[in-house]
Scaffold this active site. Structure first.
Site, PDB file in Angstrom:
ATOM      1  CD1 TRP A  64      -2.349  -1.889   0.180  1.00  0.00           C
ATOM      2  CD2 TRP A  64      -3.457  -0.608   1.647  1.00  0.00           C
ATOM      3  NE1 TRP A  64      -3.641  -2.349   0.256  1.00  0.00           N
ATOM      4  CE2 TRP A  64      -4.337  -1.600   1.158  1.00  0.00           C
ATOM      5  CE3 TRP A  64      -3.928   0.291   2.606  1.00  0.00           C
ATOM      6  CZ2 TRP A  64      -5.668  -1.687   1.574  1.00  0.00           C
ATOM      7  CZ3 TRP A  64      -5.246   0.196   3.029  1.00  0.00           C
ATOM      8  CH2 TRP A  64      -6.108  -0.776   2.516  1.00  0.00           C
ATOM      9  CG  HIS A 103       9.796  -0.427  -2.514  1.00  0.00           C
ATOM     10  ND1 HIS A 103       9.846   0.733  -3.240  1.00  0.00           N
ATOM     11  CD2 HIS A 103       8.776  -1.157  -3.024  1.00  0.00           C
ATOM     12  CE1 HIS A 103       8.879   0.699  -4.154  1.00  0.00           C
ATOM     13  NE2 HIS A 103       8.218  -0.430  -4.036  1.00  0.00           N
ATOM     14  CD  GLU A 146       8.473  -3.614  -6.636  1.00  0.00           C
ATOM     15  OE1 GLU A 146       7.303  -3.984  -6.616  1.00  0.00           O
ATOM     16  OE2 GLU A 146       8.874  -2.591  -6.040  1.00  0.00           O
ATOM     17  N   GLY A 204       1.575  -2.419  -6.220  1.00  0.00           N
ATOM     18  CA  GLY A 204       1.370  -1.152  -5.525  1.00  0.00           C
ATOM     19  C   GLY A 204      -0.049  -0.653  -5.728  1.00  0.00           C
ATOM     20  N   GLY A 205      -0.223   0.249  -6.689  1.00  0.00           N
ATOM     21  CA  GLY A 205      -1.509   0.927  -6.889  1.00  0.00           C
ATOM     22  C   GLY A 205      -2.709  -0.009  -6.958  1.00  0.00           C
TER      23      GLY A 205
HETATM   24  P1  13P Z   1       2.824  -0.121  -8.805  1.00  0.00           P
HETATM   25  O1  13P Z   1       2.115  -1.448  -8.866  1.00  0.00           O
HETATM   26  O2  13P Z   1       1.927   0.984  -8.331  1.00  0.00           O
HETATM   27  O3  13P Z   1       3.556   0.182 -10.062  1.00  0.00           O
HETATM   28  O4  13P Z   1       3.937  -0.257  -7.647  1.00  0.00           O
HETATM   29  C1  13P Z   1       4.819  -1.314  -7.682  1.00  0.00           C
HETATM   30  C2  13P Z   1       5.569  -1.332  -6.406  1.00  0.00           C
HETATM   31  O5  13P Z   1       6.443  -0.526  -6.168  1.00  0.00           O
HETATM   32  C3  13P Z   1       5.194  -2.357  -5.423  1.00  0.00           C
HETATM   33  O6  13P Z   1       6.130  -2.448  -4.406  1.00  0.00           O
END
Ligand code: 13P
Length: 251
Positions: free
Chosen positions: A11, A96, A168, A234-235
């Site tokens: 989140w 991260h 990522e 994330g989003g």
């Molecule tokens: P998004 O899915 O918003 O691109 O973010 C990825 C993320 O950084 C998850 O840790």
């Protein structure tokens, strides 16, 4: 060896009590039908609230960071792994890209945090990834190899065996431009190969998650990669319906 799929939500610094409650209600109703393992990493202050809301759901809890220090003490503002385990966390995100870029976390700090997580009985989700500049300069593999090497140099085998790795690419995070399924699979195969060079057993069992603009409409194609064992989202993890749809895409 067949690896289980793992769907993890991050989140970031989002959400409030009402959103936590609504999310927990929706997951409690629908998560039981999903075959993948699921977890959600919310801000520290909402972990217990989400844990209570998910008490009857097969969804694990995680945090987004922890202190590198294991023992309690004079570290104002920090939260250690034992505290996270105490409030119901089983996972914690480590390294991260936002923490590396905004809070100066080096490979050495990331490795120390991964070790601290395992010492507290938590599973660290260790993030690695390259910038757009590095990808365009053909440095992706060198960057990832160096990030992994730091882990292998500093962490003991128990930590390495327990860790989940999340690839990522920084250019894909929050941009709406995911890596293509081929790009993700290529990197994951490279990562597994790097790990296999050091420890074949860990390479077989380690879960490699992809993160960066994963959505319900691109998830199934990403998950088709043989070395893609799930996602760090994330989003699209902020809303239960999109998070559940991504989890359903694991098949
Ligand atoms: P998004 O899915 O918003 O691109 O973010 C990825 C993320 O950084 C998850 O840790």
């Amino acid at each position: 060896m067949s690896r289980r799929m793992l769907i993890a939500g991050n989140w970031k610094m989002n959400g409030d009590a009402a959103q936590v409650d609504a999310f927990a209600r929706a997951l409690s109703a629908d998560a039981g039908a999903i075959s993948a393992d699921m977890l959600v990493c919310v801000p520290f202050v909402y972990v217990e609230r989400l844990a209570a809301g998910l008490a009857d759901a097969p969804v694990a809890l995680g945090a987004q960071n922890l202190a590198a220090e294991v023992d309690p003490g004079a570290f104002t503002g920090e939260v250690n792994g034992a505290m996270l385990a105490d409030v119901g966390c089983r996972y914690v995100i480590v390294g991260h890209s936002e923490r590396r870029a905004l809070y100066g976390e080096t490979d050495a700090v990331v490795a120390a945090k991964a070790s601290a997580a395992v010492a507290a009985g938590l599973t660290p989700i260790v993030c690695v990834g390259e910038t757009l500049e590095q990808r365009e300069a053909d440095q992706t593999e060198a960057v990832l190899a160096a990030q992994l090497a730091a882990l292998f140099e500093q962490c003991d085998r128990a930590t390495l065996a327990a860790a989940v790795i999340a690839y990522e690419p920084i250019w894909a995070i929050g941009t709406g431009h995911s890596a293509s399924p081929e790009q993700a699979q290529d990197v994951h195969a490279f990562l597994r190969g790097q790990i296999a060079d050091r420890d074949a057993t860990i390479a077989e069992s380690v879960l490699l998650l992809y993160g960066g603009s994963v959505k319900p409409d691109n998830a199934a194609a990403l998950f088709a990669g043989a070395d893609v064992d799930g996602a760090l989202i994330g989003g699209a993890s902020l809303k239960a319906d999109s998070f559940l749809d991504i989890a359903r895409a694991t098949g």
